[in-house]
Design an enzyme around this catalytic site. Structure first.
Site, mmCIF file in Angstrom:
data_model
loop_
_atom_site.group_PDB
_atom_site.id
_atom_site.type_symbol
_atom_site.label_atom_id
_atom_site.label_comp_id
_atom_site.label_asym_id
_atom_site.label_seq_id
_atom_site.Cartn_x
_atom_site.Cartn_y
_atom_site.Cartn_z
ATOM 1 N N SER A 541 -10.310 -1.217 -0.591
ATOM 2 C CA SER A 541 -10.539 -2.109 0.537
ATOM 3 C C SER A 541 -11.884 -2.822 0.361
ATOM 4 O O SER A 541 -12.065 -3.543 -0.613
ATOM 5 C CB SER A 541 -10.461 -1.335 1.843
ATOM 6 O OG SER A 541 -10.363 -2.192 2.947
ATOM 7 N N ASP A 626 0.589 -4.590 4.003
ATOM 8 C CA ASP A 626 -0.795 -4.366 4.400
ATOM 9 C C ASP A 626 -1.228 -5.435 5.404
ATOM 10 O O ASP A 626 -1.167 -6.630 5.115
ATOM 11 C CB ASP A 626 -1.687 -4.408 3.158
ATOM 12 C CG ASP A 626 -3.089 -3.877 3.416
ATOM 13 O OD1 ASP A 626 -3.507 -3.841 4.585
ATOM 14 O OD2 ASP A 626 -3.759 -3.495 2.438
ATOM 15 N N HIS A 661 -1.872 -0.624 4.162
ATOM 16 C CA HIS A 661 -3.232 -0.495 3.661
ATOM 17 C C HIS A 661 -3.517 0.902 3.097
ATOM 18 O O HIS A 661 -4.291 1.041 2.154
ATOM 19 C CB HIS A 661 -4.220 -0.800 4.788
ATOM 20 C CG HIS A 661 -5.606 -1.067 4.317
ATOM 21 N ND1 HIS A 661 -5.935 -2.114 3.490
ATOM 22 C CD2 HIS A 661 -6.777 -0.418 4.571
ATOM 23 C CE1 HIS A 661 -7.228 -2.110 3.248
ATOM 24 N NE2 HIS A 661 -7.771 -1.093 3.902
#
Length: 688
Positions: A541, A626, A661
């Site tokens: 991320s 995501d 995610h």
């Protein structure tokens, strides 16, 4: 057939000019020829991602036996049939357990004693049947223990369906509520639940009140947050007296409170939002206790009367300190628990609210993590907390706040004869380019020589004020036992060294995050822990942004890179306020509509700075669903790297077509994913 021939055979070349978008910002024009990948309905998108997946599978085929070996090793260390240590609330003991062969937890309780018959409240495995992905959101028991509110997501998009279960009959209420966020608070009438709903950008923006048995279309809208930089959530105090409606951006908070006994009353404001002022509230008797950064960079603690909590009544209890970050407090009937961070390490102390006497909770290792466990009871002398380190498995302690004695209730069992004495950990300090000392947590097999020959995996995050936890992982033993040293760079952008540590890694100082990481890598090499051709790095991320940035800045420094769901197309993404989080991100990275911020962000954005140079062996992962880092960021980045890089090193994109995610759901699929990534690292380091 070599890897270039395989790539040419099975990966559709990216479309260069079919759907270009020209961005005009302050006179700057740029053509993004991979912008077409944002169109999920584009006829060539899914075939392209599937072709990349096929290429990844082909290039990793020779590691399949290693992947299986690593997976089996990881699985063999896990006690597949296990249960959490129960936490008591009133006359019930709540816990969850797992069963061998089942991917998800089973939530249970017992009434009266731990020897009572088990009641299964919710089996996630049953809810997950028929779905490739499953994630439980809300799990909230009503005050009378008779109703369970729960929500779940089956796509990874973080849109949760809210349901209500009668625990007497184990029958569902007829209503279900879609598009909810994972926050909910019960009022004390056991019939009214406050929950949050998301907008089209997945931002929780509305608070609604639901009466059990009613049609959701009849739910009362309590509040709608119209400012895109704020997210809304709801919570309830441990005292069970108040419900808080919390509006929060990255740097500003506004909280309203409601008497939990009066669900038809009106929420009252504690303090109106003031840009840059954050605060968090807890309740004790006639007072609210507030942790705030108002005129206190490292936060301070104040209290104020419930009947008039306005700013003029705030009384300082713990003042601001330059060398101590106040992380938060936790209130019980007779005790105040104070969580702090000093010198990079977490500390805790317990204050008796009647006598003022304080005791410190001491931790023995050079680097560690602890956090408050499940403490639903307000009237108790026992604090439950969790402790772990790079060597010590997660341990659940009950701490008597009167006697200062702790009792180990459960330590996660590591099967296969794990012996912590075979490993060592240290807390090191590297020196950044500006002279700042940057902490490093490191763990390795005892007897490891600092001869420069060790393979080393370095990770970091460095964003949002999130401190990287030096916690135990049984899966990491697969690397440590193969001689890999593991290290965490506690770089600026986190809060390890206080609030200023965060502020020095954001906005127009964001590059400190990247240069700190490079400095940590160079320090580890200079001290003989590893060398460039034995150094792997990983991050996810915002940590994936870190990977992309340091790859561009120092591609010669690293041998292997794993970037999970990387946030790499910084400028384009944050400009698009239709995407989740984008407007809120302006308070972290800056507003790119301002040329100063635009130019600075563009100068480090990984996608915008890919160059014609040699890059390390790289594995990039993405999730098609995501909602935080859209799949197209890693996809576009991969395509641009393929276009410009001048080396023959391996570049792989692995898109999970059913997840979001957090990657694959379920513990077995998560292990397989980790085994795949570790196999890539070991193979590229020549350790396969």
């Amino acid at each position: 057939m070599n890897k270039d021939q395989v790539l040419n055979k099975i990966v559709t070349p990216p479309i260069a000019e079919e759907h270009p978008q020209v961005l005009e910002l302050h006179g700057d024009r740029r053509l993004d020829k991979y912008f077409w990948m944002r169109d999920l309905d584009h006829p060539q998108l899914i075939p392209y991602l599937e072709a990349e997946n096929a290429y990844t599978a082909a290039m990793m085929q020779h590691t399949e036996a290693l992947q299986t070996q690593l997976y089996n090793e990881m699985l063999s260390r896990i006690k597949e049939t296990d249960l959490s240590f129960p936490s008591r609330k009133d006359e019930y003991y709540y816990y969850s357990r797992t069963e061998a062969g089942k991917s998800y937890p089973i939530h249970c309780r017992k009434k009266g004693s731990l020897e009572a018959p088990e009641e299964i409240l919710l089996d996630e495995n049953e809810l997950a049947q028929g779905h490739d992905f499953f994630d439980l959101g809300v799990f909230a028991i009503s005050p009378n223990h008779q109703i369970l509110a729960y929500s779940f997501d089956t796509t990874g998009s973080e849109e949760y369906l809210l349901c209500f279960l009668d625990l007497n009959t184990h029958q569902l209420y007829p209503e279900t509520i879609p598009k909810t966020y994972f926050s909910l608070a019960w009022s004390n009438d056991n019939q009214t639940a406050f929950y949050t709903r998301i907008d089209d950008a997945n931002r929780p923006y509305q608070l609604l009140k639901h009466k059990l048995g009613n049609c959701p279309q009849e739910d009362v809208l309590i509040y709608e947050e119209k400012d895109d930089i704020y997210h809304l959530h709801v919570e309830k105090t441990r005292s069970q007296s108040y419900i808080f409606m919390v509006m929060q951006s990255s740097i500003t908070t506004e909280i309203h409170y409601l008497d939990a006994n009066n669900p038809y009353g009106n929420f009252q404001i504690i303090r109106p939002r003031t840009t840059g002022v954050e605060y968090d509230v807890d309740h004790h008797n006639n007072n609210f206790y507030i942790v705030t950064n108002d005129a206190a960079t490292n936060f301070k603690l104040v209290k104020t009367p419930v009947d008039n909590p306005s700013l003029e009544n705030w009384e300082t209890i713990i003042p601001h300190r330059e060398d101590v970050l106040l992380l938060g407090v936790s209130l019980f009937a007779n005790h105040l628990v104070i969580y702090e961070r000093k010198g990079g390490l977490q500390t805790a102390r317990v204050q008796n609210l009647s006598t003022g006497e304080e005791n410190n909770i001491i931790f023995p290792e050079p680097t560690y993590e602890f956090f408050e466990g499940s403490n639903p009871e307000f009237n108790t002398q026992v604090l439950r907390f969790n402790y772990t380190s790079l060597i010590t498995p997660q341990s659940v302690f009950d701490y008597n706040m009167e006697t200062n004695q702790r009792e180990l209730k459960k330590q996660t069992e590591v099967l296969g004869g794990y012996n912590p004495s075979q490993y060592e950990s240290q807390w090191l300090m590297a020196t950044a380019t500006d002279g700042t000392k940057v902490p490093i947590s490191i763990v390795y097999k005892r007897g490891t020589n600092k001869d420069g020959k060790n393979p080393l995996l370095l990770t970091g995050y460095g964003a949002y004020g999130s401190s990287y936890p030096p916690s135990f992982s049984s899966t990491r033993l697969t690397l440590l036992d193969r001689g890999v040293v593991f290290a965490i760079a506690h770089i600026r952008g986190g809060e390890e060294m206080g609030r200023k540590w965060y502020e020095q890694g954001k906005f127009l100082q964001k590059k400190n995050t990247f240069t700190d990481f490079i400095a940590c890598a160079e320090y580890l090499i200079s001290q003989g822990w590893t060398r460039c051709d034995r150094l792997a790095i990983t991050g996810g991320s915002a940590g994936g942004l870190l990977m992309g940035a340091v790859m561009n800045m120092r591609p010669d420094l690293f041998k292997v890179v794993v970037a999970n769901v990387p946030f790499v197309d910084v400028v384009t993404t944050i400009l698009d306020t239709s995407l989740p989080l984008s407007a809120m991100e302006w308070e972290e990275w800056g507003n790119p509509n301002d040329k100063v911020y635009y130019d600075y962000m563009k100068s480090y954005s990984p996608y915008d700075n890919v160059a014609a140079t040699d890059y390390p062996d790289t594995l990039i992962t993405a999730g098609l669903n995501d909602s935080r880092v859209k799949y197209w960021e890693p996809a576009k980045w991969t395509a641009k790297l393929r276009e410009l890089k001048t080396d023959d090193h391996l570049l792989l994109l692995k898109t999970n077509m059913e997840s979001g995610h957090g990657g694959p759901s379920g513990r077995y699929e998560s292990l397989r994913e980790l085994a795949f990534e570790d196999a890539f690292i070991l193979d590229r380091l020549g350790l396969a």
